[in-house]
Design an enzyme around this catalytic site. Structure first.
Site: not given
Ligand code: AQP
Length: 344
Positions: A206, A209, A122
């Site tokens: 993965k 967002k 990040k």
């Molecule tokens: N691709 C994924 N597959 C399965 N689980 C996922 N999670 C995120 N991406 C995947 C799970 O969603 C929960 C919440 O995530 P978060 O919003 O707290 O943070 P994150 O992991 O940073 O999610 P994003 O969507 O990938 O956001 P960005 O792009 O900001 O990094 C967690 O349980 C996570 O494991």
């Protein structure tokens, strides 16, 4: 500090997890997190928060943050979380998270945080311009979990390393403050085909967002046509679907689409292959698109209904926060005594 063999935690089992209000939710968040929350709430006491304090580790528009927080709460409710069973609340409404996080900042070691791959991803090339909060994010996450003495944490696979850090912090706190078994060493619940949903454009990244391409993900707010188009355009190879999991594992994009199919239909990947082996993506993609639309459509519709009633969401969040504090406050009071703070 005294030497102790680790003593097992014998308190009640509790489930905790959360999602950041940092953008529209996608299918990965839904399958990796939300669906699991809804399943688990029927077993043990369950605490599901909206991680607004985590979200501000990168810039969030103040004028939008509260609405984004309500949107995540609406997604929780639409995915089947029941506020009569699970406490649903904004993280910032329970100040005990931050209070415990500071103490854990003094327990965790710099070397442990230096190993966290999510910070490296990040912060990218501009580490020195990242917020300190982004760096200590996993310590706050440990406090989120342990302030409820949670034993089970449903998350996607990307969070496994942070959960290991939580276990290290719990063990070190119990040891340093001569409190064997005080904090549990929580288990991540990451199994199942939805634990790691990959980008539709790149089977090695993965679904996220923050990916620049909207075609890389299916958002919870996408309509049926958009979902069908994104699946049609998903990157694949020209070969038909294989018969074995071993062959599938060598083809990341195909593996991802089969995994999504399996997770949404609550079947195993092998089961899906048994039905579709030998078929090309020209056949498989439309069936998958229909399945995604049929499963996500009702969730999206419910989410919109909840979003149209912000007063109801606010009341659920306030009640959830009060319930959460009833558990968190006594834990922090005990921690204050163990640490030796004045007046504790
Ligand atoms: N691709 C994924 N597959 C399965 N689980 C996922 N999670 C995120 N991406 C995947 C799970 O969603 C929960 C919440 O995530 P978060 O919003 O707290 O943070 P994150 O992991 O940073 O999610 P994003 O969507 O990938 O956001 P960005 O792009 O900001 O990094 C967690 O349980 C996570 O494991």
């Amino acid at each position: 500090m005294t030497d102790h063999a680790p003593v097992a935690y014998t308190g009640p089992q509790r489930v905790l997890s959360g999602v950041q209000p940092s953008g529209a939710l996608h299918l990965g968040n839904y399958l990796g997190a939300l669906v699991k929350f809804a399943r688990l709430q029927h077993g043990q006491p369950t605490f599901i928060f909206v991680a607004d304090m985590h979200a501000i580790t990168v810039w969030q528009e103040p004028a939008k943050l509260a609405a984004q927080t309500r949107e995540i709460a609406a997604a929780y409710l639409a995915a089947g979380l029941d506020p009569a069973k699970a406490a649903i609340f904004p993280q910032s409404a329970v100040p005990e998270h931050a209070e415990l996080a500071w103490i854990f900042n003094c327990v965790a070691r710099l070397g442990w945080l230096d190993r966290m791959t999510q910070f490296k991803e990040k912060s990218g090339k501009h580490k020195e311009r990242s917020s300190v909060g982004l760096y200590t994010y996993p310590v706050l996450q440990a406090a989120d979990i342990l302030v409820y003495k949670a034993t089970h944490v449903p998350v996607g696979e990307d969070q496994k390393q942070h959960l290991e850090l939580t276990r290290d912090i719990a063990a070190k706190f119990n040891h340093d403050y001569d409190a064997p078994g005080f904090f549990p060493l929580p288990d991540p619940l990451v199994q199942g085909p939805g634990a790691r949903v990959m980008s539709l454009r790149d089977g090695s990244a993965k679904m996220s967002k923050s990916d620049e391409s909207d075609y890389s993900r299916i958002n919870l707010t996408d309509d049926s046509d958009t979902i069908a188009q994104k699946i049609r355009k998903a990157r694949t190879d020209p070969a038909p679907l294989p018969e074995t999991l071993e062959e599938l594992a060598t083809r990341p994009e195909a593996d991802n689409l089969v995994g999504i199919f399996a997770a949404l239909s609550e079947r195993t990947k092998l089961d899906v292959l048994t039905e579709y082996a030998g078929q090309g993506f020209g056949t498989f993609k439309p069936v998958l698109a229909d399945l995604v639309v049929a499963t996500m459509g009702p969730v999206t519709a419910k989410m919109r209904d909840y979003m149209n009633d912000p007063g109801e969401i606010d009341s659920i969040l306030a009640t959830g926060a009060a319930r959460a504090r009833q558990v968190a406050r006594p834990v922090v009071d005990e921690v204050r005594k163990l640490v030796g703070f004045w007046g504790a």
